[in-house]
Design an enzyme around this catalytic site. Structure first.
Site, PDB file in Angstrom:
ATOM      1  N   SER A 138       0.869  -1.177   0.000  1.00 31.82           N
ATOM      2  CA  SER A 138       0.000   0.000   0.000  1.00 31.82           C
ATOM      3  C   SER A 138       0.905   1.225   0.000  1.00 31.82           C
ATOM      4  O   SER A 138       2.087   1.123   0.355  1.00 31.82           O
ATOM      5  CB  SER A 138      -0.838  -0.013   1.287  1.00 31.82           C
ATOM      6  N   TYR A 151      -2.080  -0.488  10.530  1.00 34.29           N
ATOM      7  CA  TYR A 151      -2.047  -0.825   9.105  1.00 34.29           C
ATOM      8  C   TYR A 151      -0.706  -0.414   8.488  1.00 34.29           C
ATOM      9  O   TYR A 151      -0.046  -1.203   7.812  1.00 34.29           O
ATOM     10  CB  TYR A 151      -3.205  -0.115   8.405  1.00 34.29           C
TER      11      TYR A 151
HETATM   12  N1  LIG Z   1      -8.595  -0.754  -1.434  1.00 34.07           N
HETATM   13  C1  LIG Z   1      -7.563   0.043  -1.202  1.00 34.07           C
HETATM   14  O1  LIG Z   1      -7.668   1.271  -1.246  1.00 34.07           O
HETATM   15  C2  LIG Z   1      -6.215  -0.565  -0.881  1.00 34.07           C
HETATM   16  C3  LIG Z   1      -5.108   0.274  -0.913  1.00 34.07           C
HETATM   17  C4  LIG Z   1      -3.863  -0.249  -0.650  1.00 34.07           C
HETATM   18  C5  LIG Z   1      -3.720  -1.600  -0.376  1.00 34.07           C
HETATM   19  N2  LIG Z   1      -4.810  -2.400  -0.333  1.00 34.07           N
HETATM   20  C6  LIG Z   1      -4.597  -3.827  -0.025  1.00 34.07           C
HETATM   21  O2  LIG Z   1      -5.221  -4.637  -0.988  1.00 34.07           O
HETATM   22  C7  LIG Z   1      -5.499  -5.915  -0.428  1.00 34.07           C
HETATM   23  C8  LIG Z   1      -6.911  -6.331  -0.808  1.00 34.07           C
HETATM   24  O3  LIG Z   1      -7.824  -5.444  -0.188  1.00 34.07           O
HETATM   25  P1  LIG Z   1      -9.104  -4.869  -0.939  1.00 34.07           P
HETATM   26  O4  LIG Z   1      -8.923  -3.412  -1.044  1.00 34.07           O
HETATM   27  O5  LIG Z   1      -9.399  -5.659  -2.159  1.00 34.07           O
HETATM   28  O6  LIG Z   1     -10.217  -5.072   0.205  1.00 34.07           O
HETATM   29  P2  LIG Z   1     -11.363  -6.149   0.411  1.00 34.07           P
HETATM   30  O7  LIG Z   1     -12.349  -6.080  -0.681  1.00 34.07           O
HETATM   31  O8  LIG Z   1     -11.816  -5.943   1.813  1.00 34.07           O
HETATM   32  O9  LIG Z   1     -10.615  -7.552   0.278  1.00 34.07           O
HETATM   33  C9  LIG Z   1      -9.824  -8.079   1.299  1.00 34.07           C
HETATM   34  C10 LIG Z   1      -9.752  -9.571   1.092  1.00 34.07           C
HETATM   35  O10 LIG Z   1      -8.866 -10.122   2.099  1.00 34.07           O
HETATM   36  C11 LIG Z   1      -9.546 -11.203   2.701  1.00 34.07           C
HETATM   37  N3  LIG Z   1      -9.029 -11.503   4.013  1.00 34.07           N
HETATM   38  C12 LIG Z   1      -9.000 -10.742   5.123  1.00 34.07           C
HETATM   39  N4  LIG Z   1      -8.459 -11.421   6.141  1.00 34.07           N
HETATM   40  C13 LIG Z   1      -8.142 -12.651   5.667  1.00 34.07           C
HETATM   41  C14 LIG Z   1      -7.549 -13.812   6.228  1.00 34.07           C
HETATM   42  N5  LIG Z   1      -7.216 -13.879   7.511  1.00 34.07           N
HETATM   43  N6  LIG Z   1      -7.358 -14.895   5.412  1.00 34.07           N
HETATM   44  C15 LIG Z   1      -7.709 -14.858   4.111  1.00 34.07           C
HETATM   45  N7  LIG Z   1      -8.303 -13.802   3.534  1.00 34.07           N
HETATM   46  C16 LIG Z   1      -8.505 -12.719   4.315  1.00 34.07           C
HETATM   47  C17 LIG Z   1     -11.004 -10.790   2.714  1.00 34.07           C
HETATM   48  O11 LIG Z   1     -11.821 -11.917   2.975  1.00 34.07           O
HETATM   49  P3  LIG Z   1     -13.317 -11.777   3.575  1.00 34.07           P
HETATM   50  O12 LIG Z   1     -14.202 -11.493   2.401  1.00 34.07           O
HETATM   51  O13 LIG Z   1     -13.570 -13.124   4.184  1.00 34.07           O
HETATM   52  O14 LIG Z   1     -13.290 -10.670   4.578  1.00 34.07           O
HETATM   53  C18 LIG Z   1     -11.109 -10.255   1.301  1.00 34.07           C
HETATM   54  O15 LIG Z   1     -11.201 -11.285   0.373  1.00 34.07           O
HETATM   55  C19 LIG Z   1      -5.250  -5.781   1.070  1.00 34.07           C
HETATM   56  O16 LIG Z   1      -3.986  -6.351   1.380  1.00 34.07           O
HETATM   57  C20 LIG Z   1      -5.196  -4.280   1.296  1.00 34.07           C
HETATM   58  O17 LIG Z   1      -4.396  -3.923   2.396  1.00 34.07           O
HETATM   59  C21 LIG Z   1      -6.062  -1.915  -0.576  1.00 34.07           C
END
Ligand SMILES: NC(=O)c1ccc[n+]([C@@H]2O[C@H](COP(=O)([O-])OP(=O)(O)OC[C@H]3O[C@@H](n4cnc5c(N)ncnc54)[C@H](OP(=O)(O)O)[C@@H]3O)[C@@H](O)[C@H]2O)c1
Length: 281
Positions: A138, A151
């Site tokens: 991130s 985070y």
């Molecule tokens: N969106 C942004 O702005 C942003 C920016 C920078 C980085 N990121 C990173 O991108 C990645 C994906 O996030 P996203 O934005 O796509 O959000 P998201 O839609 O909330 O997706 C997160 C995913 O991680 C899964 N997860 C959480 N804890 C877990 C665990 N213990 N074991 C296996 N799966 C788990 C969730 O599963 P459940 O459905 O079961 O909860 C979901 O599938 C993350 O690492 C986040 O830090 C996101």
């Protein structure tokens, strides 16, 4: 058609689900892992004709039993070309108030979870003498913002781990890289986000300013399909020549400004943006 096998964690929503869809459409064999396999419905509804290219695997990156299950699965299936460590969530709150237990739980998923999955996959890639590991970091992996130290700390740790790991496994033909997104419209802001809230907190004004900033920024959130596209692009490359791949509006300029501005100026911009001229609480 591409016959490479990709394992992606956190494929139930957001970047993970979109990347699974795009990779399957590009002809990859996708192991779409998720901790709750009941959430596979959305993914399969959208997969259409590419369904047969996707296998759903139950994987909670914080569960040792689940990691053992992954190891067994890989023993049976063998080849794994690309690992995308995507699963994660964001824990917010102020450093004085977030419990150590909550810090640990943030690290369990965003940091130790990545290590556990990577350790399960590496022996296979090492034997193959090829592979790619793409870790979802991130902008918070390089810039610390107030109110999200759990985070930011977990993603900074991921950056350091990935940098070292890259140098360790490069001689085996394995590339490690980081994707560093800014703010994108996924579940991380709603269902994924957890915030430590303390009544009578001395940080309340600050926290409200941050929440307000997040609320106002909602319309400017990036399209997560762009990050899925970047994942597809990196998967298709012969080798990942860079360690870091920033993604999203304003990310490169923020990283550049942090690098060149004197710290005093940088912090007064950040704090001033949230608190205005009121630099004391
Ligand atoms: N969106 C942004 O702005 C942003 C920016 C920078 C980085 N990121 C990173 O991108 C990645 C994906 O996030 P996203 O934005 O796509 O959000 P998201 O839609 O909330 O997706 C997160 C995913 O991680 C899964 N997860 C959480 N804890 C877990 C665990 N213990 N074991 C296996 N799966 C788990 C969730 O599963 P459940 O459905 O079961 O909860 C979901 O599938 C993350 O690492 C986040 O830090 C996101």
């Amino acid at each position: 058609m591409n016959e490479k096998t990709v394992l992606i964690t956190g494929a139930s929503s957001g970047f993970g689900m979109l990347a699974s869809l795009r990779l399957a459409a590009e002809g990859y064999r996708v192991i779409a892992s998720m901790r709750n396999t009941e959430k596979q419905t959305d993914l399969f509804r959208m997969l259409g004709e590419h369904k047969e290219r996707v296998t759903v695997l139950e994987l909670d990156v914080t569960s040792p039993e689940s990691i053992d299950g992954l190891k067994e699965y890989l023993k049976e299936t063998g080849r794994i070309d690309i690992l995308i460590n995507n699963a994660g969530f964001a824990f917010g709150g102020f450093g004085e108030e977030v419990t150590v237990i909550d810090y640990k739980s943030q690290f369990e998923t965003n940091f130790f979870g990545v290590i556990a999955v990577t350790q399960a996959v590496l022996p296979h890639m090492r034997k193959q003498r090829s592979g790619k590991i793409i870790n979802m970091s991130s902008i918070s992996g390089l810039i610390g913002f107030p109110g999200i130290s759990p985070y930011a700390a977990s993603k900074h740790a991921l950056e350091g781990y990935s940098e070292s790991l890259r140098l360790e496994v490069k001689p085996f033909g394995i590339d490690v890289a980081l994707i560093e997104p800014g703010s994108f419209s996924t579940n991380i802001w709603t269902t994924g986000r957890k915030v430590s809230s303390i009544e009578d907190s001395p940080y309340l004004v600050y926290m409200n300013a941050i929440e307000n900033e997040l609320e106002q920024g909602k319309e400017k959130l990036g399209n997560p399909a762009d990050v899925a596209e970047l994942i597809v692009k990196l998967c298709s490359k012969d080798s990942l020549t860079k360690l870091r791949y920033p993604a999203g509006k304003g990310v490169r300029i923020s990283l550049f400004l942090k690098r060149i501005l004197p710290w005093r100026m940088w912090e007064s911009i950040l704090i001033g943006k949230l608190l205005g001229k009121k630099t004391e609480l």
